[in-house]
Enzyme design. Structure first.
Site, PDB file in Angstrom:
ATOM      1  N   LYS A   1       0.848  -1.199   0.000  1.00 46.35           N
ATOM      2  CA  LYS A   1       0.000   0.000   0.000  1.00 46.35           C
ATOM      3  C   LYS A   1       0.879   1.242   0.000  1.00 46.35           C
ATOM      4  CE  LYS A   1      -1.852   2.781   2.999  1.00 46.35           C
ATOM      5  NZ  LYS A   1      -1.854   4.023   2.202  1.00 46.35           N
TER       6      LYS A   1
ATOM      7  N   GLU B   1      10.476   1.623   9.997  1.00 43.71           N
ATOM      8  CA  GLU B   1      11.432   2.710   9.707  1.00 43.71           C
ATOM      9  C   GLU B   1      10.678   4.005   9.975  1.00 43.71           C
ATOM     10  OE1 GLU B   1      14.551   2.509   8.759  1.00 43.71           O
ATOM     11  OE2 GLU B   1      14.629   0.343   8.451  1.00 43.71           O
TER      12      GLU B   1
ATOM     13  N   CYS C   1      13.378  11.537   6.517  1.00 46.44           N
ATOM     14  CA  CYS C   1      13.632  10.936   7.833  1.00 46.44           C
ATOM     15  C   CYS C   1      15.062  11.237   8.280  1.00 46.44           C
ATOM     16  CB  CYS C   1      13.390   9.438   7.776  1.00 46.44           C
ATOM     17  SG  CYS C   1      14.407   8.625   6.530  1.00 46.44           S
TER      18      CYS C   1
ATOM     19  N   GLU D   1      10.284  16.219  15.083  1.00 49.22           N
ATOM     20  CA  GLU D   1      10.619  16.133  13.661  1.00 49.22           C
ATOM     21  C   GLU D   1       9.806  17.224  12.951  1.00 49.22           C
ATOM     22  OE1 GLU D   1       9.098  12.690  11.545  1.00 49.22           O
ATOM     23  OE2 GLU D   1      11.089  12.359  10.727  1.00 49.22           O
TER      24      GLU D   1
HETATM   25  P1  NAD Z   1       2.458   8.378   7.782  1.00 49.51           P
HETATM   26  O1  NAD Z   1       2.846   7.607   8.985  1.00 49.51           O
HETATM   27  O2  NAD Z   1       1.430   9.426   7.911  1.00 49.51           O
HETATM   28  O3  NAD Z   1       1.956   7.419   6.612  1.00 49.51           O
HETATM   29  C1  NAD Z   1       2.749   6.367   6.117  1.00 49.51           C
HETATM   30  C2  NAD Z   1       1.863   5.301   5.495  1.00 49.51           C
HETATM   31  O4  NAD Z   1       1.047   4.712   6.511  1.00 49.51           O
HETATM   32  C3  NAD Z   1       0.904   5.815   4.420  1.00 49.51           C
HETATM   33  O5  NAD Z   1       0.827   4.867   3.385  1.00 49.51           O
HETATM   34  C4  NAD Z   1      -0.412   5.902   5.176  1.00 49.51           C
HETATM   35  O6  NAD Z   1      -1.549   5.803   4.344  1.00 49.51           O
HETATM   36  C5  NAD Z   1      -0.309   4.699   6.090  1.00 49.51           C
HETATM   37  N1  NAD Z   1      -1.154   4.718   7.289  1.00 49.51           N
HETATM   38  C6  NAD Z   1      -1.669   5.794   7.937  1.00 49.51           C
HETATM   39  N2  NAD Z   1      -2.385   5.387   9.007  1.00 49.51           N
HETATM   40  C7  NAD Z   1      -2.305   4.029   9.045  1.00 49.51           C
HETATM   41  C8  NAD Z   1      -2.815   3.023   9.918  1.00 49.51           C
HETATM   42  N3  NAD Z   1      -3.555   3.325  10.987  1.00 49.51           N
HETATM   43  N4  NAD Z   1      -2.533   1.726   9.667  1.00 49.51           N
HETATM   44  C9  NAD Z   1      -1.768   1.387   8.606  1.00 49.51           C
HETATM   45  N5  NAD Z   1      -1.269   2.298   7.739  1.00 49.51           N
HETATM   46  C10 NAD Z   1      -1.516   3.601   7.952  1.00 49.51           C
HETATM   47  O7  NAD Z   1       3.841   8.979   7.230  1.00 49.51           O
HETATM   48  P2  NAD Z   1       4.059   9.972   6.040  1.00 49.51           P
HETATM   49  O8  NAD Z   1       3.552  11.320   6.448  1.00 49.51           O
HETATM   50  O9  NAD Z   1       3.585   9.375   4.776  1.00 49.51           O
HETATM   51  O10 NAD Z   1       5.668  10.006   5.965  1.00 49.51           O
HETATM   52  C11 NAD Z   1       6.439  10.833   6.762  1.00 49.51           C
HETATM   53  C12 NAD Z   1       7.016  10.080   7.943  1.00 49.51           C
HETATM   54  O11 NAD Z   1       7.753   8.956   7.474  1.00 49.51           O
HETATM   55  C13 NAD Z   1       8.013  10.895   8.739  1.00 49.51           C
HETATM   56  O12 NAD Z   1       7.818  10.696  10.109  1.00 49.51           O
HETATM   57  C14 NAD Z   1       9.362  10.323   8.298  1.00 49.51           C
HETATM   58  O13 NAD Z   1      10.417  10.512   9.207  1.00 49.51           O
HETATM   59  C15 NAD Z   1       9.030   8.898   8.101  1.00 49.51           C
HETATM   60  N6  NAD Z   1      10.018   8.272   7.220  1.00 49.51           N
HETATM   61  C16 NAD Z   1      10.940   7.412   7.765  1.00 49.51           C
HETATM   62  C17 NAD Z   1      11.916   6.834   6.953  1.00 49.51           C
HETATM   63  C18 NAD Z   1      12.933   5.869   7.512  1.00 49.51           C
HETATM   64  O14 NAD Z   1      13.527   5.136   6.711  1.00 49.51           O
HETATM   65  N7  NAD Z   1      13.160   5.824   8.807  1.00 49.51           N
HETATM   66  C19 NAD Z   1      11.947   7.140   5.592  1.00 49.51           C
HETATM   67  C20 NAD Z   1      10.998   8.031   5.080  1.00 49.51           C
HETATM   68  C21 NAD Z   1      10.027   8.572   5.915  1.00 49.51           C
END
Ligand code: NAD
Length: 507
Positions: free
Chosen positions: A189, A264, A298, A398
């Site tokens: 997804k 991650e 991130c 963050e």
């Molecule tokens: P997010 O957590 O809002 O969403 C990530 C994914 O999770 C999306 O596909 C979203 O639809 C899904 N999602 C949302 N609620 C959910 C639930 N209850 N159950 C299952 N899936 C759900 O994150 P974002 O805003 O898309 O991305 C930014 C975040 O990602 C930042 O915190 C960033 O640091 C982190 N990030 C981490 C890394 C790493 O490798 N550590 C890399 C990139 C981004």
């Protein structure tokens, strides 16, 4: 005031709206209800994607489960799996322009960067293909003459892959080819904001000869699609990249059948600058670290700790370089920094800056939204905030924007303590010409990755992941493959040598 370098709207014809549907069991499905993605840089609809339901998520899991259980992929020779992954890599390389354009328009990232990410993703597929043929276990030949044991590694099973919007295709490629190399089947997804390149990958997988049902893609939101992927007991593992808050929700949902969870998550990554460092290179790396992907990364180097003796001159140099970074239209190949993903996120970034200002910090550069000539959408100025104390939210949370927070220190011990006074532990950096300083820092800092005299260099070979609330598990490299493998011990007796447990009672 000429306080930065702006790239106005480029003369580029926008492509037709991309329509995306689910890919389940090797067929395109869904599309009765579509969600629009409006480009954060250009303010126009870029893509229209099927809005996934619970039933579609469950159908995708059923397809992946059946594909795993009948062995159409998991029991193929690794050589054959590797051949498919290599064909996918070639096809990705042939699709760089098409994928980069849509990724840029959906995410707001610069086109030059998007091209690099798609081409780099092909290399991840190629590396995973090579790893597929290296899976090996252990054997124990010293257990006595009657015994022999082996430890086998097997694919863990059905894997749910949930990805964020900031590096859509790159992060998918840190997970999917490694899961496939291990022999797993998958349900993917992507983020609802950047679904296109993930959906477009389905065509390439099909062309490369991946058996139907091995990879299934369901578009849509966290609720219900992500929640079903995390909770369903037919799934053996969920690997997630995204925010720490959603990562915790996924862990809770996954507890139902104790499926394995790899996470991650976010970071608040420090770079520490000592007076003996190559300060020119350090300043450039700080600027790269904080503005890359508009700080929506991130690994954003969003807080720096500068030794008091050089702090004033160093910050002046960082401000000077910040003014030279090219912010503007992501479709211009000259642009280095593009748009903020949504207006709500832009407001959140600004909220952190204004709260820091109100608490006594000094905004020495930027600190406001940015207008790019010809584009009406959301951008934010390069921003540097000094006079920050470690307790301020801007120093701890963050921010996920082009906002640099500056703190100062006097000793190595103090610097390490400041770095470790954080909920996160994704990455950290140190700048010094003294190898002892670098080693002591690398050993003392709590982070999944430590960079010395560089920032954000990464390789398919080198594991990536976080400690503390930045996550659990590792991606890429050998460890990235191992995450998708389960261990089975096989203990064998040679000949009829086993002594019976039940023996006749004497007397
Ligand atoms: P997010 O957590 O809002 O969403 C990530 C994914 O999770 C999306 O596909 C979203 O639809 C899904 N999602 C949302 N609620 C959910 C639930 N209850 N159950 C299952 N899936 C759900 O994150 P974002 O805003 O898309 O991305 C930014 C975040 O990602 C930042 O915190 C960033 O640091 C982190 N990030 C981490 C890394 C790493 O490798 N550590 C890399 C990139 C981004």
């Amino acid at each position: 005031m000429n306080d930065m370098t702006l790239i106005p709207r480029a003369d580029v014809t926008l492509p037709e709206v991309q329509v995306n549907r689910h890919w389940i069991g090797g067929e395109w499905r869904g599309g009765a209800e579509l969600s629009d993605r409006v480009s954060p840089s250009h303010g126009v609809v870029v893509s229209r994607s099927a809005h996934g339901t619970e039933a579609e998520a469950e159908a995708a899991i059923a397809a992946a489960r059946a594909a795993f259980d009948d062995g159409r992929w998991s029991r193929l020779a690794a050589k054959e799996r590797a051949a498919v992954l290599l064909r996918v890599a070639d096809l990705i390389e042939g699709a760089v322009e098409r994928f980069a354009l849509i990724e840029t328009l959906e995410s707001g990232k610069p086109i030059a960067q998007a091209r690099g990410e798609i081409a780099g993703a092909a290399d991840l597929w190629r590396y995973a293909a090579a790893l597929a043929r290296t899976v090996e276990g252990d054997s124990f030949n010293g257990l006595g003459p009657e015994m022999l044991a082996t430890v086998l590694k097997e694919p863990i099973g059905v894997v749910s892959i949930i990805t964020p919007w900031n590096f859509p295709f790159w992060i998918l490629s840190q997970k999917l080819p490694f899961a496939l190399a291990a022999g797993c089947t998958c349900v993917v997804k992507p983020s609802e904001m950047t679904p296109s390149t993930t959906a477009m990958l389905a065509e390439l997988l099909d062309q490369a000869g991946l058996p139907k049902g091995v990879v299934n893609i369901v578009l849509g939101y966290g609720q219900p699609v992500g929640a079903v992927l995390a909770g369903d007991s037919r799934v053996d593992m969920v690997t997630f990249t995204g925010s720490t808050a959603v990562g915790k929700a996924i862990s809770r949902a996954a507890a139902g059948n104790l499926k394995k969870v790899a996470l991650e998550l976010g970071g608040k990554n420090p770079q520490v600058i000592f007076p003996d460092a190559d300060l020119e290179s350090a300043a450039d790396a700080v600027v790269f670290g904080v503005y890359f992907n508009v700080g929506q990364c991130c690994n954003s180097g969003s807080r720096i700790l500068v030794h008091e003796d050089v702090a004033e001159a160093f910050v002046a140099r960082v401000v000077d370089l910040s003014r030279q970074v090219r912010f503007g239209d992501p479709l211009d190949p000259e642009t280095q920094v593009g748009a903020i993903v949504t207006p709500e996120h832009g407001a959140k970034i600004d909220g952190y800056v204004q709260a820091a200002r109100a608490a006594g910090a000094r905004v020495v550069l930027g600190g406001a939204a940015l207008e790019v000539p010809g584009l009406g959408a959301q951008f934010y100025r390069p921003t540097v905030v000094t006079g920050v104390t470690p307790d301020m939210p801007i120093a701890r949370d963050e921010v996920f924007g082009p906002v640099l927070t500056v703190l100062t220190f006097r000793t190595l011990e103090e610097a390490i303590a400041l770095c470790n006074d954080a909920e996160y532990g994704l990455s950290a950096g140190v700048w010094s010409e003294n190898v002892h300083t670098c080693l002591a820092f690398a050993r003392g800092v709590q982070a999944g990755t430590v960079w010395t005299n560089t920032w954000m260099d990464g390789f398919p070979e080198v594991a990536f992941g976080g400690v503390k609330q930045s996550g659990q598990g590792r991606e890429v490299g050998r460890y990235g493959l191992e995450e998708f493998l389960e261990i089975k011990s096989v203990v064998m007796r040679i000949g009829r040598t086993r002594a019976n447990w039940v023996t006749a009672r004497h007397g």
